[in-house]
Write an enzyme that holds these catalytic residues in place. Sequence first.
Site, PDB file in Angstrom:
ATOM      1  N   ARG A 228       0.851  -1.180   0.000  1.00 48.82           N
ATOM      2  CA  ARG A 228       0.000   0.000   0.000  1.00 48.82           C
ATOM      3  C   ARG A 228       0.889   1.233   0.000  1.00 48.82           C
ATOM      4  O   ARG A 228       1.964   1.237   0.614  1.00 48.82           O
ATOM      5  CB  ARG A 228      -0.874   0.023   1.267  1.00 48.82           C
ATOM      6  CG  ARG A 228      -2.080  -0.881   1.220  1.00 48.82           C
ATOM      7  CD  ARG A 228      -3.114  -0.385   0.206  1.00 48.82           C
ATOM      8  NE  ARG A 228      -4.307  -1.226   0.137  1.00 48.82           N
ATOM      9  CZ  ARG A 228      -4.531  -2.127  -0.819  1.00 48.82           C
ATOM     10  NH1 ARG A 228      -3.633  -2.329  -1.760  1.00 48.82           N
ATOM     11  NH2 ARG A 228      -5.658  -2.818  -0.826  1.00 48.82           N
ATOM     12  N   HIS A 276      -0.623   0.514  -9.916  1.00 48.96           N
ATOM     13  CA  HIS A 276      -1.352  -0.298  -8.925  1.00 48.96           C
ATOM     14  C   HIS A 276      -2.032  -1.504  -9.585  1.00 48.96           C
ATOM     15  O   HIS A 276      -3.230  -1.750  -9.391  1.00 48.96           O
ATOM     16  CB  HIS A 276      -2.390   0.546  -8.162  1.00 48.96           C
ATOM     17  CG  HIS A 276      -2.820  -0.107  -6.874  1.00 48.96           C
ATOM     18  ND1 HIS A 276      -3.277   0.587  -5.782  1.00 48.96           N
ATOM     19  CD2 HIS A 276      -2.823  -1.410  -6.488  1.00 48.96           C
ATOM     20  CE1 HIS A 276      -3.566  -0.255  -4.797  1.00 48.96           C
ATOM     21  NE2 HIS A 276      -3.296  -1.482  -5.206  1.00 48.96           N
TER      22      HIS A 276
END
Lengths: 313, 313
Positions: A228, A276
């Site tokens: 993250r 991502h």
Amino acid sequence: MSILLVFNRHPARFLAALEAEAPKCAVHVWPTDVDPSAIRYIVAWKPAVGIIERFTQTQVIFSYGAGVDHLLLDPGLPKGVPIVRLVEPDLTQRMSEYVLLHTLMHHRRMTEYLELQRQGRWHEHWEPVTQDVRVGVMGLGVLGRAAAEKLRMFGYRVAGWSRTRRAAEGVECYAGMDELDAFLARTEILIALLPDTPATRGIIDARLIGKLATNPDLPGPVLINAGRGRLHVETDVIEALNSGALYAASLDVFEAEPLPAASPLWQHPRVVITPHNASNSPPAGVARYVLEQIARHERGLPLANVVDPAHGY
Amino acid sequence: MSILLVFNRHPARFLAALEAEAPKCAVHVWPTDVDPSAIRYIVAWKPAVGIIERFTQTQVIFSYGAGVDHLLLDPGLPKGVPIVRLVEPDLTQRMSEYVLLHTLMHHRRMTEYLELQRQGRWHEHWEPVTQDVRVGVMGLGVLGRAAAEKLRMFGYRVAGWSRTRRAAEGVECYAGMDELDAFLARTEILIALLPDTPATRGIIDARLIGKLATNPDLPGPVLINAGRGRLHVETDVIEALNSGALYAASLDVFEAEPLPAASPLWQHPRVVITPHNASNSPPAGVARYVLEQIARHERGLPLANVVDPAHGY
């Protein structure tokens, strides 16, 4: 039973996969005017705050991705309703692909070779061999353990670090803040696969980077963050890259996503950026996973991979 | 016993490694005025034509790399003196690193992501998962079998092709020209690890490339050549890349090395170029290998990995 999908964009592929796997199931996509009390299950990806609480008869909330931080942001999330993390073989394998690919890229100095290529220059560097490269995986959940195992099978010297003690075959396991420095002191390529929780936010800062080891045959330590964006302090990472405290980095996640156009990371010669997508959720696999868990739940069997809200994952 | 090193440049690292492993051994480096009849063993890398034949008492010639084509170019090579190929664990592992790295790079569309990164664009492609990608390895010698095995362990669907039939666990093996088309028809990412022989020269041409398969989730077939530059017809490879018959390529070897500055390969957006260093010979490992084989030979035991001049490898 009725399922509601609450996504930050229309989940066309997932909807099609769910309808293919369970043609008789009533699937609704938010926004919808369905009677809120008809909904028993929610599958969510980055839902806007305040939506899920409208569905008061919800029995299980499923995350469409491995992380659940996007759900826990919502203060109105109904207490006592179990949240289920996604654990799916393709999702796990894709993350292992990303980790092995980017570990190999920096171990084999590919950002330098690509730069030489653009300059039309034929020049070689000496590189260490796999078994002389020490990789460390932070976070030994399903994704971290699988990645560590693949790295080890391929021949890397692998250690892992996690909040609570975990075991993985052939992987030297460190646990807790007391053992973090020892883990870093033997880690040349650091893989971040931790969840985003209050305890992990900003954990990868200048101090932590400064404790990493350097392989004698590489220019410096490497950071690979596929966990993250909030795990790392972006200004510290950039400064470490500029000072040489980090040799190179692969980043799939960022403090703000999409990564802002003004970020110096885009053009840094030793940084590899992906949008991502280290591990995208496979629609058909997620559909099967959700339907299997629902079937278990309806037979009175326990759900798998339930989130512990106290730990945030 | 006396060893002579005949290299195309001064073999400083290998000389140091040999002297460290066998301090009592007499090692000479060409050019030298040592009495030619004192030399029993030669280790050679791209020797100039006509040198080796001056050493008439040579009992074994060792290649410093996996390939021996650089030796067999010399028409004056003494008949009947065995030539030994290099087989060394680090050399094998480095080649597996290269193969897995470049397979993953193209499977995960990294040339496209790197281009998007240079443009500052956040955009993702859908990519297949490992077990849906079919890789084919041409050449199932020590390096090819090891690479095929690593690809399979990681989850790829792997086939191999070789001149004579070989077996490798979990790898679908094809043999001979009769089975080449069937091998190509199921291969989406082609790895070339063949030796350079009259039978393999130019084997990767427009016709062969046109027979490769395309993964439904990738833009086209991929070529990875880490064998020898003369395996491929460079103009055909470039044309295939431009026409889309090939989606992408990683090339470590070229018809002429270093790759000429004028080659369009340097700047092709879907080509990754490395300077013939997919697998560098590790000096200490080669020293041990050569000394072990010499010790066996001097005890009257057979040499390992002797080249068959009729086949050229």
